[in-house]
Structure formats: structure tokens, C-alpha cells
Design an enzyme around this catalytic site. Sequence first.
Site: not given
Length: 834
Positions: A374, A573, A682
Site C-alpha cells: 500500500h 499529502k 468517495k
Amino acid sequence: VEASIPEPQREAWQRNQVANFANKDGFEREVVRHVETTLARSMFNCDEVAAYSATSLAFRDRLITDWNKTQQRQTFRDTKRVYYLSLEFLMGRALDNAMLNVGLKDVAKDGLNELGFRIEDVIKQEHDAALGNGGLGRLAACFLDSLASLNYPAWGYGLRYRYGIFKQEIIDGYQVEVPDYWLDFNPWEFPRHDVNVDIQFFGHVNKTTNADGKTVSVWEGGEIVQAVAYDVPIPGYDTPTTNNLRLWSSKASGGEFDFQKFNNGDYESSVADQQRAETISAVLYPNDNLERGKELRLKQQYFWVAASLYDIVRRFKKSKRAWREFPEQVAIQLNDTHPTLAIVELQRILIDVEGLEWDAAWDIVTNTFGYTNHTVLPEALEKWPVGLVQHLLPRHLQIIYDINLYFLQKIEKAFPNDRDMLRRVSIIEESQIKMVRMAFLAIVGSHKVNGVAELHSDLIKTTIFKDFVQIYGPDKFTNVTNGITPRRWLHQANPRLSELIASKCGGLEFLKDLTLLNKLEQHIGDKEFRREWAEIKYANKVRLAKHIKDATGVTVNPASLFDIQVKRIHEYKRQQLNIFGVIHRYLTLKAMKPEERKKQLPRVSIFGGKAAPGYWMAKQIIHLINAVGAVVNKDEDIGDLLKVIFLEDYNVSKAEIICPASDISEHISTAGTEASGTSNMKFVLNGGLIIGTCDGANIEITREIGENNIFLFGNLAEDVEDLRHAHTYGSHTIDSDLDKVFDEIEKGTFGTPHDFGAMIGAVRNHGDYYLVSDDFHSYMETHQLVDESYRNQDEWIAKCITSVARMGFFTSDRCINEYGEEIWNVEPLPVERN
Ligand code: TH1
């Protein structure tokens, strides 16, 4: 002990089978029964918590009867099962999901209404099951939903942490962690005190000769901790299949040892032993994409893996099959390297306990396991000091050395005279402190290795696992792009949009075959449809605005553009890029004349996410976001033109409110660092557009929805290395607009500038590893495009609808079918409806 009821008595059981409720009256009866008996309350003493408890117990009973039948069917058919081993399962709330999956939410709504409650208020009483950090744990939860919904015989195995991920409070702009004690009342778990396994730690290995004259290793001494099973039923959507999530809890093994201490009057030390044993499953490590090498973490891993394998092997042995058939009955998927010891443990069971030869055993092992990677971030790659493994698991270290020896012997043959290759691929890193490289062990012990998005799967093949592609050939490495369950992330989180989609796509079938969403494209020209679509988005923004008001006291205008970045706080991020951009927007607005300002598009920048408690820089980022909000939100020159919100304690149930309410969301990691990302999916599925880098699943989202429907910016993964090199060895010039942002921070506009020195320093003086400066200009330009695009609402809505129509690929059902075919070789076990 045979516990099965003899044939003659079974008729009585069948006659008295528990009947599931199926209508309002039946539901109400169950709720009242649970309030009055299980909870020992009455209608004079029934608050929303009690209503929640009784409703959950009513649904749990239903799930348990379906669960029992599912297990019986699977055992009877004796088909191959999938075991998904994950240290994290980020389940969120269970009640709403259970009601929707069994198709009785309307029944419960009416029933609760008659009993004096509103279903939304009842649902809100539930505490999130937060046994995970972020994407990795939520992925495991989506996979469980898909496995059950598609009728795969599958079990999840995890740890029953007493404390899940901490609750985040924001105090004076800083993150404060509060323990998440969630087990006070949990109707969704089923303790199985009869299912327990003794797990051994420490001790030493003796070689002895057995009856056949064979030398065998015996692992002796040390301490024993007991693993107790807690089962959580996992209902599929619109199917009776109810799978099992088995979570292990640790407790002191009730051996003579404790008893003796107790009898000797050493009560305190006996209790202390107990507490030490319970520590193993006490707390989830709160690090996302970071491994800190703590002994207790390794203990957790072995405890969970050993208990799970004991369980799996016990189940297999009941079938009385030959050992070589094991991989035909059992597929075990390793969710990242955290369960890699399972490979060693199975080899140990087969050779030390069951007496198989090494090669036969190793064949079984490698055909059983699959490994999912991952992340490529070096700080997240697990390595354990050899000394620690030796101390805790002496026999396992021997086996690891043997696995490595045979592996390296093969390499030596295949690549003669390549000493450096041996050094590079060795499972043991020959550093100052010798380390076991868990990813390499996972590769060597599995038959398939997969990444979680195309770019990521390509990257692992060309960087961290390059040598292994040479060794095993490219076919061992594959890609399964992540997905999300549309049941929770569309139907449950956004019921009105789900209903509107159903009205255009031939009912709710799309929840089982998400490609049916493509029917929406035919309706894009329909004005009334677009109006309803926009109206639902607005209503979802009103709902979020209300939540923001309640949580922060800040009033935001739902007519503004909602720009959202919610995910774990991490430098890769790049929440810092976002907040620097917000400051730039603020300065630009401030510099405008009032009449010019009036023409600007109002915007709300919303942030949310937890920082690992030990991740200082991430905490500074949270502080800066809050500091900027404190200044901007009360600036009367600015008013509604810009609001900056930090939402405290981002979790699954908050995501269900947040995802349906975005106009744009941010997925802006440094190219090549975010393996996939799943919140991107999402947000788009809920009719929001995204601004993002060419990273992770953003790339495939672009391929699917079309590049006109996404705002991409920034440098590419292939250029990252050169840029970093240039920062350090060439001249590093900072983008001039970004420089102004830094100057403003340093002037003290957002409080003590010293607080933010390290964040600025990371860009200006320490090599800007995450390329914030390199991407800043492109980022701001792209936000400009977002503003312009949003002004044309008709076109904007058309983009949103087109995107949703093309999101069919990103259902986790597709992922599970790919794993099923390409990695597990298992098939669904369809069920007849009763
Ligand atoms: C995440 C990845 O960062 C994310 O890109 C991906 O979508 C998600 O996994 C699901 O595949 C990871 N979470 C963790 C957590 C730990 C260690 C490594 C990773 S990678 C503890």
C-alpha cells in the site's frame, strides 16, 4: 468433543427455529422485548441510547441467524475460503448499514416512529468502530462489505483493540488526543469464550530426535497469552450471506502459574500479569504510513497472526483433506506487511507441528498467500531488528533465516557472480543493526503481489521491488486498483442522490452493478434532472454547514464553493500546500478594492484529519490551519468571501456527512507518493469534482471520467527525483507568490511566526522534499480555473453528472472480483432466497 445434536432430537430444533422479523410489528416487538428484558428498562425509562441499543440488538439477532446459516452452508459445501488479514478495520457505524443491507430501514423507521423516536437520532447514538487509521483500514472494511454482498465465503481477521484511533480535540488551535474507549456497549460483537488459542512468546528452541529418528525443533518456555475470539457479523447487501469478522482479544492464560501465585497470596502480581497480557490488544497504533518498530507492535502482529492461523488450520483439518490441498481450500490475503509473520507461522506449523518436509510445506505456504503493498514511502516499510525477533520469536527467526538461505541459493544459481544482487534482495538487511525486511519476506512467501492503483503498481515494479521482478518475472506482480462500497458511500451517506440516480437507472440495481451509473449520461440534457441534482447538492451543503456551525460556531454560507480536504495529516499529502494557497487567496482578496472584491466567488476551505501523536510537523500544519481560520473568519473585509474551517475528529461517520457536500475536494499529494487514495472516489461518486495531482487513483479517475471533468496540476512522478536533486545540489528558487505567503506568516499575521518556522524552513531551507514550491504556481492557476468553471453552474453540474455516470469502475465489488479471479482463485457461493 462432538457437540452436534443427534438426529432424533433435531426435529425439535427445526420446529423451534428462530423467526426473523420482517415487518414493522415484528420489529417493534423485538425492540420492546430488548428494552424490557435485555436492557431491563421500560417505556418510562427509554432514551435515545436505549432505543439505539434495542434497535441494534434486534438487528443483531437477525444477522446472527443469517450468519449461522451462511457458515453452515459454507462448511457443508466445503469450498475454498478467503481470509483477509488486516491489523485495521475502520468499520464506522454498523446499524444504518445493517438496516440498509437487509432491506429493512423503512420498516425500522416507521417502527421507531410509532415507538416515539426519529431514526436519524437513533442512528447517531452509535459510537464509530474506529479500529484503523485511514485508507488502509477503511479499504478492509469496504472489502468485507463487497465480499459478503457478492456471496464470497470469506472471513476477516483482526485485533479487538480496547482503544481505537484516538479522538481528536482542537484546543487553542492545537490537536489534543483523547483515548477512544468504545467497548462500553457494543451490540455488534459476539464474544466466543469457547474459541480461544494459547499464544507463546519468548522462550528458546531445542533440537531433539523424534520417534522416526528425525531431528525436530521444539520451541519451549517463555510466556503464554490467551487469544479470545470476538465475532462481528458482516451482512451483505440484498443477500442473506453474512460473513464473519473475527477479532482477537488478549487475556492472561488461566494456567496453574497464575493460580499458584494467587494461592501464595501474591494477588497483586497475579493481577499485574493479567494486565500485561491484556496490553497486547489494548491499543491501535495511531500511525498512518509510518512504522516505528515498537516491541509491543510486533507482539500484536504475532499474537493476531498466530491465533488466526491456528483457527484456519483447525478448520481445514476438520475436512480431513491432505495437506497439499490446503491452498485449494484456503486463500490468505496480507493487508500490507503487518501480517507477514503468518507466512513464517504457517511454515512452522507445517514442519514443526505437522511434520511435513520443508519443500512440501513451503510449496503450500507460497500457494496460500497473496500480499498487497500500500505504500512506497521508505518510512512506512516495515523492518524489524533481528535481535528483537530472536528474543520474542526464536523459532520464527530460525525459519526466516532458512527461508532466506534457500531463496538466496536460488538467486545465486540464477544470477551467478552478482554479489550485489544478493545483498540487495536478502530478507536480512546486513546493516549495523541487522533487520528483517518484511516486504521482501512477504514477496518471497506469496504467489502474487499487488499494488493498489496502476501508477503505484508500476512504481513498485520499477523501484522498491525491481530486483524481484527480475527474479520472479513480471507475472507475479499485478495491480488491483482500489475501490469503495457504493452502499455506504452513496446509498447510506447520500440517500437523496441515490434515490434520484435510481429513478434514472432502473431502480437500485446500480448498487450491485455500479457500471449501470452510465445510464445517467442520457439524462444530462434534462433540465429538471439537473435542477434536482443541484438541489440535492445544496441540501447536503446545508447539512454540512449546520454541522460546521454546531462544531465550530462559524457560520458558512452554503451558496459558497465548498473546497474540502479531509484525510490524515501528512507532509506527503500536502495540507501545507492547501493552506499556503488559502493564505495567498486571502492576501489577494485583501489587496482588492471593495468593488472588485464583490465580484469574487465566495469559498469555504474545509480541512479535517488527525495527525499521528508523535508527528510534530503534521501537528504544526493543523495549528497553522486553525491560526489562519481564526484571522480570516473574523475579518470583516472578507466576510463570506473566504472562510477557513478545521473540522475536529474526522472519522467515518463524519466522512458520511462531508463527502456528499463538496463542490471540489483536494487530492494533492506529491506525485508518486499516494499509492491510491480512496476518498477521491468517495467525493466524485457523490457529485463533487476534484483538484488533484497525477498520483494514485487520480490518474485512473481521469481516464474514466475524462480530463475535462477534473482539475489536474503539478509535476509528474517521473520528474520528482530530478527536482529533488536540483533543490539540494542546484539553485533552489522559491515561487515568488509562495514567498509572499511566507513573508506574511513571518510578519505575524497569523500569530507567533516562530510557531511556523519549521514549515517554512522545510520549503525554503531543507530541500522542499515534497515539492510544495515547484507545484505552487500550477496549483494556484488551477484554482483560478475552478472558480471560473464554477461560475457556469449549468456546465459545472453537467461535469458532476458525467463524472458520477463514469465512476462504475471504482466499486470495491470490482476489486473483489479481480482478487477472486487473479489472486485467490475463489468463486462466490450463491444463495437461494428464503
Ligand atoms: C494507505 C495509502 O496511503 C493510500 O494511498 C491507500 O489508498 C490506502 O492505503 C489503501 O490502499 C496506507 N495506509 C497505511 C497505513 C499503515 C502503513 C502503510 C499504509 S499505506 C499503518
